[in-house]
Design a protein around this motif. Sequence first.
Motif, PDB file in Angstrom:
ATOM      1  N   ASN A 129       6.346  29.453   4.450  1.00 40.89           N
ATOM      2  CA  ASN A 129       5.644  28.987   3.248  1.00 40.89           C
ATOM      3  C   ASN A 129       5.549  30.027   2.134  1.00 40.89           C
ATOM      4  N   ILE A 130       6.192  31.174   2.303  1.00 43.08           N
ATOM      5  CA  ILE A 130       6.065  32.241   1.302  1.00 43.08           C
ATOM      6  C   ILE A 130       6.553  31.757  -0.067  1.00 43.08           C
ATOM      7  N   ARG A 131       5.681  31.905  -1.058  1.00 43.84           N
ATOM      8  CA  ARG A 131       6.039  31.602  -2.446  1.00 43.84           C
ATOM      9  C   ARG A 131       6.495  32.867  -3.149  1.00 43.84           C
ATOM     10  N   ILE A 132       5.732  33.952  -2.949  1.00 39.11           N
ATOM     11  CA  ILE A 132       6.099  35.239  -3.541  1.00 39.11           C
ATOM     12  C   ILE A 132       5.699  36.385  -2.622  1.00 39.11           C
ATOM     13  N   PHE A 133       6.506  37.429  -2.660  1.00 46.80           N
ATOM     14  CA  PHE A 133       6.119  38.743  -2.174  1.00 46.80           C
ATOM     15  C   PHE A 133       5.877  39.604  -3.413  1.00 46.80           C
ATOM     16  N   ILE A 134       4.899  40.490  -3.346  1.00 45.97           N
ATOM     17  CA  ILE A 134       4.690  41.457  -4.424  1.00 45.97           C
ATOM     18  C   ILE A 134       4.856  42.844  -3.833  1.00 45.97           C
ATOM     19  N   SER A 135       5.710  43.651  -4.462  1.00 43.88           N
ATOM     20  CA  SER A 135       6.021  44.981  -3.944  1.00 43.88           C
ATOM     21  C   SER A 135       5.600  46.045  -4.940  1.00 43.88           C
ATOM     22  N   GLY A 136       5.028  47.121  -4.419  1.00 46.13           N
ATOM     23  CA  GLY A 136       4.630  48.235  -5.270  1.00 46.13           C
ATOM     24  C   GLY A 136       4.663  49.528  -4.488  1.00 46.13           C
ATOM     25  N   GLY A 137       4.419  50.625  -5.179  1.00 44.56           N
ATOM     26  CA  GLY A 137       4.305  51.917  -4.514  1.00 44.56           C
ATOM     27  C   GLY A 137       5.553  52.761  -4.538  1.00 44.56           C
ATOM     28  N   ALA A 138       6.723  52.135  -4.615  1.00 46.96           N
ATOM     29  CA  ALA A 138       7.995  52.866  -4.609  1.00 46.96           C
ATOM     30  C   ALA A 138       9.099  51.899  -5.018  1.00 46.96           C
ATOM     31  N   PRO A 139      10.272  52.423  -5.408  1.00 46.22           N
ATOM     32  CA  PRO A 139      11.371  51.532  -5.803  1.00 46.22           C
ATOM     33  C   PRO A 139      11.901  50.729  -4.615  1.00 46.22           C
ATOM     34  N   LEU A 140      12.318  49.508  -4.893  1.00 48.30           N
ATOM     35  CA  LEU A 140      12.922  48.637  -3.884  1.00 48.30           C
ATOM     36  C   LEU A 140      14.429  48.611  -4.107  1.00 48.30           C
ATOM     37  N   ALA A 141      15.197  48.783  -3.038  1.00 48.08           N
ATOM     38  CA  ALA A 141      16.656  48.768  -3.154  1.00 48.08           C
ATOM     39  C   ALA A 141      17.118  47.429  -3.727  1.00 48.08           C
ATOM     40  N   PRO A 142      17.965  47.433  -4.766  1.00 49.61           N
ATOM     41  CA  PRO A 142      18.430  46.174  -5.373  1.00 49.61           C
ATOM     42  C   PRO A 142      19.080  45.231  -4.372  1.00 49.61           C
ATOM     43  N   GLU A 143      19.839  45.772  -3.424  1.00 50.33           N
ATOM     44  CA  GLU A 143      20.512  44.932  -2.427  1.00 50.33           C
ATOM     45  C   GLU A 143      19.511  44.052  -1.693  1.00 50.33           C
ATOM     46  N   ILE A 144      18.374  44.630  -1.330  1.00 49.58           N
ATOM     47  CA  ILE A 144      17.344  43.879  -0.613  1.00 49.58           C
ATOM     48  C   ILE A 144      16.729  42.827  -1.525  1.00 49.58           C
ATOM     49  N   ALA A 145      16.430  43.209  -2.764  1.00 53.25           N
ATOM     50  CA  ALA A 145      15.819  42.271  -3.708  1.00 53.25           C
ATOM     51  C   ALA A 145      16.732  41.075  -3.971  1.00 53.25           C
ATOM     52  N   TYR A 146      18.034  41.323  -4.135  1.00 49.40           N
ATOM     53  CA  TYR A 146      18.976  40.230  -4.396  1.00 49.40           C
ATOM     54  C   TYR A 146      19.050  39.265  -3.211  1.00 49.40           C
ATOM     55  N   LEU A 147      19.137  39.798  -2.005  1.00 46.01           N
ATOM     56  CA  LEU A 147      19.307  38.925  -0.844  1.00 46.01           C
ATOM     57  C   LEU A 147      18.024  38.162  -0.512  1.00 46.01           C
ATOM     58  N   PHE A 148      16.865  38.770  -0.739  1.00 49.06           N
ATOM     59  CA  PHE A 148      15.616  38.024  -0.549  1.00 49.06           C
ATOM     60  C   PHE A 148      15.506  36.910  -1.589  1.00 49.06           C
ATOM     61  N   LEU A 149      15.938  37.188  -2.818  1.00 47.17           N
ATOM     62  CA  LEU A 149      15.931  36.150  -3.850  1.00 47.17           C
ATOM     63  C   LEU A 149      16.859  35.008  -3.451  1.00 47.17           C
ATOM     64  N   ALA A 150      18.022  35.347  -2.924  1.00 43.90           N
ATOM     65  CA  ALA A 150      18.971  34.326  -2.478  1.00 43.90           C
ATOM     66  C   ALA A 150      18.383  33.469  -1.368  1.00 43.90           C
ATOM     67  N   ALA A 151      17.497  34.064  -0.573  1.00 39.43           N
ATOM     68  CA  ALA A 151      16.877  33.342   0.540  1.00 39.43           C
ATOM     69  C   ALA A 151      15.644  32.554   0.114  1.00 39.43           C
ATOM     70  N   GLY A 152      15.356  32.530  -1.186  1.00 41.53           N
ATOM     71  CA  GLY A 152      14.172  31.813  -1.653  1.00 41.53           C
ATOM     72  C   GLY A 152      12.893  32.570  -1.406  1.00 41.53           C
ATOM     73  N   LEU A 153      13.008  33.909  -1.316  1.00 40.53           N
ATOM     74  CA  LEU A 153      11.853  34.773  -1.066  1.00 40.53           C
ATOM     75  C   LEU A 153      11.790  35.839  -2.159  1.00 40.53           C
ATOM     76  N   PRO A 154      11.452  35.447  -3.383  1.00 39.43           N
ATOM     77  CA  PRO A 154      11.457  36.425  -4.478  1.00 39.43           C
ATOM     78  C   PRO A 154      10.446  37.541  -4.254  1.00 39.43           C
ATOM     79  N   ILE A 155      10.892  38.767  -4.493  1.00 43.14           N
ATOM     80  CA  ILE A 155      10.015  39.933  -4.412  1.00 43.14           C
ATOM     81  C   ILE A 155       9.731  40.385  -5.838  1.00 43.14           C
ATOM     82  N   LEU A 156       8.485  40.277  -6.250  1.00 46.39           N
ATOM     83  CA  LEU A 156       8.091  40.666  -7.601  1.00 46.39           C
ATOM     84  C   LEU A 156       7.631  42.118  -7.578  1.00 46.39           C
ATOM     85  N   GLN A 157       8.399  42.983  -8.209  1.00 45.65           N
ATOM     86  CA  GLN A 157       8.025  44.390  -8.243  1.00 45.65           C
ATOM     87  C   GLN A 157       7.074  44.653  -9.406  1.00 45.65           C
TER      88      GLN A 157
END
Length: 603
Positions: free
Chosen positions: A341-369
């Motif tokens: 049921n995840i609508r959004i993840f919110i990430s903070g504290g350090a940079p997130l690798a783009p590769e991870i962000a792209y693939l989570f977005l593709a999976a319908g799991l957007p990570i909002l930095q």
Amino acid sequence: MGTEPKTLNELFNSAVDRYRESEFLRFKAAGEWRSLTFGEVARRVRELALGLKALGIERGDRVAIWSENRPEWNLADLAVLAIGAVDVPIYATQTHSQVEYILADSAARAIFVSAAFSEDALEIKSRLPGLEFVISLEEIGEPVVGVEELVDRGRSLYGEQPGLYESMWRAATSEDLATILYTSGSTGEPKGVMLTHKNLTANVVNTARWLRMEGRRELALTYLPFTHIFERAVWYLYAYTGATIAYAESIDTVAKNLIEIHPTAMTSVPRMFEKIYARIIERGLAAGFPRRQIFLWALDVGRRWAERKDRGERIGLTLSLQHVIADALVFKKWREAVGGNIRIFISGGAPLAPEIAYLFLAAGLPILQGYGLTETSPSVSCNTDTRNRIGTVGPIIDGVSVRIEDDGEILVKGDNVMKGYYNRPAENEEAFTTDGWFRTGDIGHIDADSFLVITDRKKDLIKTSGGKYIAPQRLESLIKSSRFVSQVVVVGNARKFASALIVPNIELLRGYAQMKGIAYKDPSELIMNPRIIDLINRQVDKYTMELARFEKVKKVALLEHEFTTESGELTPTLKPRRSVIEKKYSNVIDRLYQEETPSVVAV
């Protein structure tokens, strides 16, 4: 939501008025999930607050909280604020000497502790005359004050003076000090950041408006330490917007609790997303034919789809259909693995690798930095579900102003900016410009579409012996895009070039070794294998190929053991303590700069 609150007390009590009968806190007790409504939490907070008053705690007094995450942490926080006192959170991972320093520096009169810290708290109390009360969150008997004893005192006082509690919480003003947050301190003593009710309340209200959370009523899973401003402010945000907050049993049970709770939102730090990503990749690559080939095809499709979506480009019919198939075969399972049921993840504290962000977005799991600091309460900028650009930390949120200095340093002004550092007048002068802007110490820029991009910490920039500046966080983020890399720290200050200390993903290397027929006895022998060394070398080159020549990592040391908080190499929010790591591995780093050392070595 009606009249906007001006204090945290108003924020909490206005939420209680709106959502009194709704579920608020969910937690496990004796192996079963239980919950409290907003009204039940409000009653408990009132009893604790009046109990503190009965003990003699007064407006402006300091009260510390030393505990792991649990509902009682937040109840204690709200109770302290309700009587006009100032709370002083302490990390569960802080050293005994740091805890004593914090209690002495803040002049705390009382401390809430979980059973794990009660003996240490009593020992420290014996050396600090000003620390009068140790209040246990469990019933463990004398000589501490049990939380139920405190509640009983509060109930008695409520019976005698039924209007006292409301008069106390309403007496708080926006300029009152709410908390002193001591930074974990990679070097020297911890430094206390003073945040007022206005700082925290304004940031919560502005963030709620920015993320359009009114009426959403999220079901959120929480696991990050409340001692850190990120999760604590998010907790206030959830309370203000009527969310249900579920407490993970521990950081080790997050994966299990996600499936049990089925949350719609969760905040995290990049390290957790890296671990989830690594587990997914490990399982996908371990699958036999043809599932492994389907998995790799889906990753390729997902990456291309997400890149185009992120850039706002036309995706096209063929790629859209491929993504639908990839979702049905692969990405749907990713969503199920985090509760479905995840609508959004919110990430903070350090940079997130783009590769991870792209693939989570593709999976319908957007990570909002997002981006912020303890000193800014914390939010400065954040991506949203309608304005999200990977590689940035989002546009500047409402109510906050940002200015970029000539040297690239980010300056911030707004109601969210701290009152100052406690007992540190000299550092307060250094922290602000003459015209009142707070110096964040971070380097960045605002792009053409108003998204803030963070380059690095100003103090962490590497200046090579040739005078070139290298941003280590950017390099680390790119290198961590490799599924074979678990952790990385870039070094090279005053050296000829940048090098990297890399902790490889041992489990994925095992799978690679099996596939390639590489024999080994243990992880140490595995990472020393020439073919593994060649693999890591190629991975580093692949993910940094677009960098300028002087920015690229020239040499790598492979480390067998991960950096941990227990060893002091990571902060409580899992960011590397560079000075600690560089000191511990100084001999390894020196070896990297010897001419005869190859480009990749295992140590």
